[in-house]
Enzyme design. Structure first.
Site, PDB file in Angstrom:
ATOM      1  N   ASP A   1       0.833  -1.205   0.000  1.00 51.50           N
ATOM      2  CA  ASP A   1       0.000   0.000   0.000  1.00 51.50           C
ATOM      3  C   ASP A   1       0.866   1.252   0.000  1.00 51.50           C
ATOM      4  O   ASP A   1       0.660   2.165   0.799  1.00 51.50           O
ATOM      5  CB  ASP A   1      -0.956  -0.009   1.199  1.00 51.50           C
ATOM      6  CG  ASP A   1      -1.842  -1.237   1.213  1.00 51.50           C
ATOM      7  OD1 ASP A   1      -1.357  -2.315   1.599  1.00 51.50           O
ATOM      8  OD2 ASP A   1      -3.010  -1.134   0.819  1.00 51.50           O
TER       9      ASP A   1
ATOM     10  N   TYR B   1      -2.021   3.865  -6.497  1.00 55.63           N
ATOM     11  CA  TYR B   1      -3.224   4.628  -6.133  1.00 55.63           C
ATOM     12  C   TYR B   1      -3.646   5.575  -7.249  1.00 55.63           C
ATOM     13  O   TYR B   1      -4.323   6.581  -7.014  1.00 55.63           O
ATOM     14  CB  TYR B   1      -3.069   5.347  -4.787  1.00 55.63           C
ATOM     15  CG  TYR B   1      -3.042   4.355  -3.646  1.00 55.63           C
ATOM     16  CD1 TYR B   1      -1.916   3.577  -3.414  1.00 55.63           C
ATOM     17  CD2 TYR B   1      -4.167   4.133  -2.862  1.00 55.63           C
ATOM     18  CE1 TYR B   1      -1.908   2.605  -2.422  1.00 55.63           C
ATOM     19  CE2 TYR B   1      -4.158   3.168  -1.864  1.00 55.63           C
ATOM     20  CZ  TYR B   1      -3.029   2.408  -1.653  1.00 55.63           C
ATOM     21  OH  TYR B   1      -3.029   1.456  -0.690  1.00 55.63           O
TER      22      TYR B   1
ATOM     23  N   ASN C   1      -6.513  -4.483  -4.819  1.00 57.47           N
ATOM     24  CA  ASN C   1      -7.707  -3.759  -5.254  1.00 57.47           C
ATOM     25  C   ASN C   1      -7.396  -2.474  -6.015  1.00 57.47           C
ATOM     26  O   ASN C   1      -8.125  -2.106  -6.926  1.00 57.47           O
ATOM     27  CB  ASN C   1      -8.643  -3.478  -4.074  1.00 57.47           C
ATOM     28  CG  ASN C   1      -8.000  -2.685  -2.974  1.00 57.47           C
ATOM     29  OD1 ASN C   1      -6.978  -3.100  -2.426  1.00 57.47           O
ATOM     30  ND2 ASN C   1      -8.568  -1.539  -2.636  1.00 57.47           N
TER      31      ASN C   1
ATOM     32  N   HIS D   1      -3.521  -9.860  -0.807  1.00 62.55           N
ATOM     33  CA  HIS D   1      -3.576  -8.470  -0.365  1.00 62.55           C
ATOM     34  C   HIS D   1      -4.351  -8.230   0.935  1.00 62.55           C
ATOM     35  O   HIS D   1      -3.876  -7.565   1.850  1.00 62.55           O
ATOM     36  CB  HIS D   1      -4.141  -7.610  -1.491  1.00 62.55           C
ATOM     37  CG  HIS D   1      -4.147  -6.159  -1.185  1.00 62.55           C
ATOM     38  ND1 HIS D   1      -2.991  -5.446  -0.926  1.00 62.55           N
ATOM     39  CD2 HIS D   1      -5.156  -5.271  -1.069  1.00 62.55           C
ATOM     40  CE1 HIS D   1      -3.297  -4.193  -0.688  1.00 62.55           C
ATOM     41  NE2 HIS D   1      -4.599  -4.049  -0.755  1.00 62.55           N
TER      42      HIS D   1
ATOM     43  N   HIS E   1     -11.877  -2.393   6.869  1.00 60.97           N
ATOM     44  CA  HIS E   1     -11.644  -3.719   6.288  1.00 60.97           C
ATOM     45  C   HIS E   1     -11.694  -4.848   7.313  1.00 60.97           C
ATOM     46  O   HIS E   1     -11.123  -5.921   7.101  1.00 60.97           O
ATOM     47  CB  HIS E   1     -10.308  -3.789   5.525  1.00 60.97           C
ATOM     48  CG  HIS E   1     -10.177  -2.786   4.423  1.00 60.97           C
ATOM     49  ND1 HIS E   1     -11.164  -2.590   3.488  1.00 60.97           N
ATOM     50  CD2 HIS E   1      -9.175  -1.914   4.111  1.00 60.97           C
ATOM     51  CE1 HIS E   1     -10.760  -1.637   2.637  1.00 60.97           C
ATOM     52  NE2 HIS E   1      -9.572  -1.211   3.002  1.00 60.97           N
TER      53      HIS E   1
ATOM     54  N   VAL F   1      -4.863  -2.910   4.828  1.00 56.07           N
ATOM     55  CA  VAL F   1      -5.120  -2.085   6.002  1.00 56.07           C
ATOM     56  C   VAL F   1      -3.887  -1.203   6.196  1.00 56.07           C
ATOM     57  O   VAL F   1      -2.775  -1.722   6.332  1.00 56.07           O
ATOM     58  CB  VAL F   1      -5.389  -2.969   7.231  1.00 56.07           C
ATOM     59  CG1 VAL F   1      -5.336  -2.168   8.509  1.00 56.07           C
ATOM     60  CG2 VAL F   1      -6.732  -3.656   7.064  1.00 56.07           C
ATOM     61  N   HIS F   2      -4.083   0.111   6.183  1.00 56.93           N
ATOM     62  CA  HIS F   2      -2.951   1.040   6.184  1.00 56.93           C
ATOM     63  C   HIS F   2      -2.423   1.226   7.596  1.00 56.93           C
ATOM     64  O   HIS F   2      -2.601   2.271   8.233  1.00 56.93           O
ATOM     65  CB  HIS F   2      -3.361   2.389   5.585  1.00 56.93           C
ATOM     66  CG  HIS F   2      -3.912   2.278   4.199  1.00 56.93           C
ATOM     67  ND1 HIS F   2      -4.559   3.289   3.556  1.00 56.93           N
ATOM     68  CD2 HIS F   2      -3.903   1.236   3.324  1.00 56.93           C
ATOM     69  CE1 HIS F   2      -4.913   2.890   2.353  1.00 56.93           C
ATOM     70  NE2 HIS F   2      -4.538   1.644   2.194  1.00 56.93           N
TER      71      HIS F   2
HETATM   72 FE   LIG Z   1      -5.935  -2.390  -0.676  1.00 55.07          FE
END
Ligand SMILES: [Fe+2]
Ligand SMILES: *[C@@H]1O[C@H](CO)[C@@H](O)[C@H](O)[C@H]1NC(C)=O
Ligand SMILES: *[C@@H]1O[C@H](CO)[C@@H](O)[C@H](O)[C@H]1NC(C)=O
Ligand SMILES: *[C@@H]1O[C@H](CO)[C@@H](O)[C@H](O)[C@H]1NC(C)=O
Ligand SMILES: *[C@@H]1O[C@H](CO)[C@@H](O)[C@H](O)[C@H]1NC(C)=O
Ligand SMILES: *[C@@H]1O[C@H](CO)[C@@H](O)[C@H](O)[C@H]1NC(C)=O
Length: 637
Positions: free
Chosen positions: A232, A262, A306, A407, A417, A445-446
């Protein structure tokens, strides 16, 4: 908030062994257990060192997010959390034909092959763009071993991809990529420094990058083997911090667990407006420039996620009945596949059907199985058949370590999430357990979280450790809320507010055959896949139950929500960073997580993992002999 881990982590190995954990019965039954092959099971995995007993939550850092309230309010943006503007020197690229966006993929499964990829020229953007035929074009890269003068040339392919918007409002954003060059570098000597050059638009070899090949099967020196872990990542100032911190730790290979650029946060017509309408492909180009310093010098094992799906504004779908895609235009994962062919690819670059999942061997010692939780994964699907063959073919004598990456994280305790992977796990958790997967690597998950070895919401040394490493620094910011945290605005846990479109998990699972989760996850679910599972109260601290509506009929109220960090969660911190996994032998690994805000000198989470014989005897755990001086993870009792 800084934790001071001293260098004494390893000395803690001398502590007394403690307790065994509760037995867990496997429940494969009938014909379904035909795939069970006990001889493939490993070894329990245990934690040693200072962090082995940690069960710790680090709350968000108010200095990082502007205010204390910001820690709990997603609407307050994090400091510095913006992408480099288009054209900024950190992300600008030449348009004069010089190579840019150079990146290495590998190792390939043979351990001796790598792929070098790069771009020349600039993309074309406009309403009337046609894709050129590059099939007869050739390109070249050259390698030379450090210390030798002889360059060996290899030839490869040039491809482009076209993203043509069907929405008339976006038609002017139709994007034809720059020339994408892919050259396979075969038969490289293991554990060896190489220099390489790549062709510019006129075919002239340019530049000089250096990288070191990994050890391969049969190499004399294999360990230590340093693997970098990120996910991410994006293209913010925080992304470049992560990049620089990771590079300073000199990984030999990087596992990048998906969500690269992104670009899909942007509009098709704007490189600055994050309106998500169409996905701006030029943001993939800037991403490639920002990460070139790392990606051109360390081979990367990427993962389709995603933000690689990119279906907005084009006729592209993925759903349960779509098990293959027609190539070549306007399909999910198109940009990712064109730019990051998976290890093993030697022809037909850019074909998404061969780029959705893969396996390879790292350093001759680690089998890495890369799955894709966004394309169908049920019995009868191509991914299922492929992955089952991969698991069955692992030879633990040759490849003692077995990692899986995909992922979205099955086990994490963040609000965003939460429990999106219960359908996936209803199929794959038993497979991971039976084949003795050591580590499951996830992003999405960031934030950062590490679990103890676990199985079905309980600590279990025969289960994998799950690492959520989605803290690479992207523009969406860190995810700050724990699911069990009390929201001061409501005095309820954040969990109680979970919903998609106003529908909570229990109602959604009951009313919708494809169950709980965002659309991009549900589209990969088979109808009636179980998507909401309930963890036992014993897996939450002290078994304290909270009243909750997130509960199956008749189940204990704790089932879905929780009011504290569960016992299976070892360490969690909603901050940006990266991890280094240093394998030291066939049985010992040193795992460290570094937080951007704390610099590189001190690992904030730091644990030694040991693979011990054997799970066959886990029911009557022998605490003597080779267990002496080793420390088990603590039990849930
Ligand atoms: Fe993602
Ligand atoms: C992102 O980087 C900025 C600038 O260095 C810093 O102020 C901010 O705290 C970072 N955010 C996180 C979550 O690390
Ligand atoms: C696309 O660009 C052309 C030329 O600039 C302009 O005339 C046209 O209105 C644009 N179309 C859309 C849908 O914005
Ligand atoms: C899924 O794909 C199939 C085959 O293309 C199509 O017929 C079906 O309508 C799609 N379903 C959804 C929900 O989009
Ligand atoms: C939450 O609880 C605190 C302490 O009991 C109370 O002062 C506060 O008013 C409550 N807030 C809400 C929104 O109910
Ligand atoms: C559960 O739902 C009911 C009805 O919507 C509501 O009145 C009650 O406050 C909820 N309980 C909790 C703990 O949120």
């Amino acid at each position: 908030m800084a934790r001071s881990y001293l260098a004494l982590a390893l000395s803690a190995l001398a502590l007394t062994a403690t307790i065994a954990h509760a037995n867990v019965q496997l429940h494969a039954s009938g014909d379904d257990d035909a795939w069970l092959r006990p001889d493939f099971r490993r070894n329990m995995i245990v934690e040693a060192g200072a962090a082995a007993f940690t069960h710790e939550t680090v709350h968000c850092d108010p200095n990082a997010v502007g205010s204390v309230a910001g820690c709990f309010d997603q609407s307050i943006p994090a400091v510095g959390n913006v992408d480099f503007v288009f054209g900024a020197p950190q992300v600008a690229y030449p348009t004069d034909g010089a190579p840019w966006g150079v990146h290495l993929t590998g190792p390939y499964p043979d351990g001796r092959t790598y792929l070098v990829s790069w771009y020349t020229g600039a993309p074309t953007i406009g309403a009337t763009v046609t894709k050129p035929d590059t099939s007869s074009m050739k390109t070249t890269a050259a390698v030379r071993k450090a210390g030798s003068n002889g360059w060996t040339k290899h030839s490869g392919s040039v491809i482009t991809y076209l993203r043509a918007y069907s929405d008339p409002a976006l038609v002017n954003g139709t994007y034809l990529s720059a020339h994408i060059h892919h050259v396979v570098l075969p038969r490289l000597d293991p554990n060896t420094f190489y220099y390489y050059q790549v062709a510019d638009a006129s075919g002239k070899l340019m530049g000089e990058w250096r990288f070191k090949t990994l050890p391969a099967t049969g190499s004399k020196t294999t360990y230590p083997l340093r693997i970098g872990l990120i996910a991410d990542v994006g293209q913010t100032v925080n992304s470049s911090d992560t990049r620089d911190h990771l590079m300073a730790h000199k990984p030999q290979v990087v596992i990048m667990v998906g969500d690269n650029s992104y670009a899909d946060n942007y509009g098709a017509l704007s490189t600055e407006d994050r309106n998500g309408k169409g996905t701006n492909q030029q943001r993939w180009d800037t991403y490639q420039q920002l990460w070139q310093p790392l990606y051109a010098t360390v081979p990367v094992l990427n993962c389709a996620a995603n933000h690689e799906l990119e279906t907005t504004g084009i006729p592209a779908v993925v759903n349960y009945t779509t098990t293959s895609f027609s190539y070549p235009a306007n399909f999910p994962f198109q940009s990712y596949s064109a730019r990051f062919p998976v290890p093993g690819t030697t022809s037909n670059f850019g074909d998404i059907t061969q780029n959705l999942y893969y396996s390879t061997v790292i350093g001759g010692k680690v089998k890495l199985i890369t799955m894709n939780n966004y394309v169908p994964f049920h019995k009868g699907t191509p991914q299922y058949d492929w992955a089952m063959k991969e698991f069955a073919s692992v030879d633990r004598k040759k490849n003692p370590w077995l990692f899986v990456q995909f992922h979205a994280p099955p086990y994490h305790t963040y609000y965003v999430h939460y429990k999106e992977m219960d359908c996936f796990m209803s199929i794959w958790e038993d497979v991971f357990y039976e084949y003795g997967v050591d580590l499951v690597l996830n992003g999405h998950v960031h934030a950062y979280e590490r679990t103890h070895p676990m199985y079905k919401y309980q600590p279990d040394t025969c289960g994998p450790i799950y690492i959520t490493i989605g803290d690479g620094g992207n523009v969406e910011g860190p995810y700050r809320n724990f699911v069990d945290e009390i929201n001061p605005k409501t005095n309820k846990t954040y969990c109680e507010a979970l919903n998609y479109g106003g529908v909570n998990p229990v109602s959604m699972a009951a009313s919708n055959p494809s169950g709980w989760g965002p659309g991009y996850q549900r589209q990969a679910h088979a109808p009636n896949c179980p998507t909401v599972t309930f963890q036992p109260a014993t897996s939450v601290n002290n078994g304290i139950l909270v009243p909750s509506n997130m509960t199956a009929a008749g189940a204990a109220p704790m089932g879905f929500c929780q009011n504290s960090q569960p016992t299976w969660s070892a360490y969690r911190d909603p901050s940006f960073g990266h991890a280094i996994l240093e394998l030291q032998s066939d049985t010992v690994a040193h795992f460290s997580w570094y937080k951007n805000l704390e610099g590189n000198a001190v690992a904030m989470d730091d644990v030694v993992l040991e693979r011990l014989d054997s799970c066959a005897s886990r029911m009557g755990m022998d605490m003597g002999g080779d267990m002496m001086g080793r420390r088990m993870m603590r039990s849930s009792a």
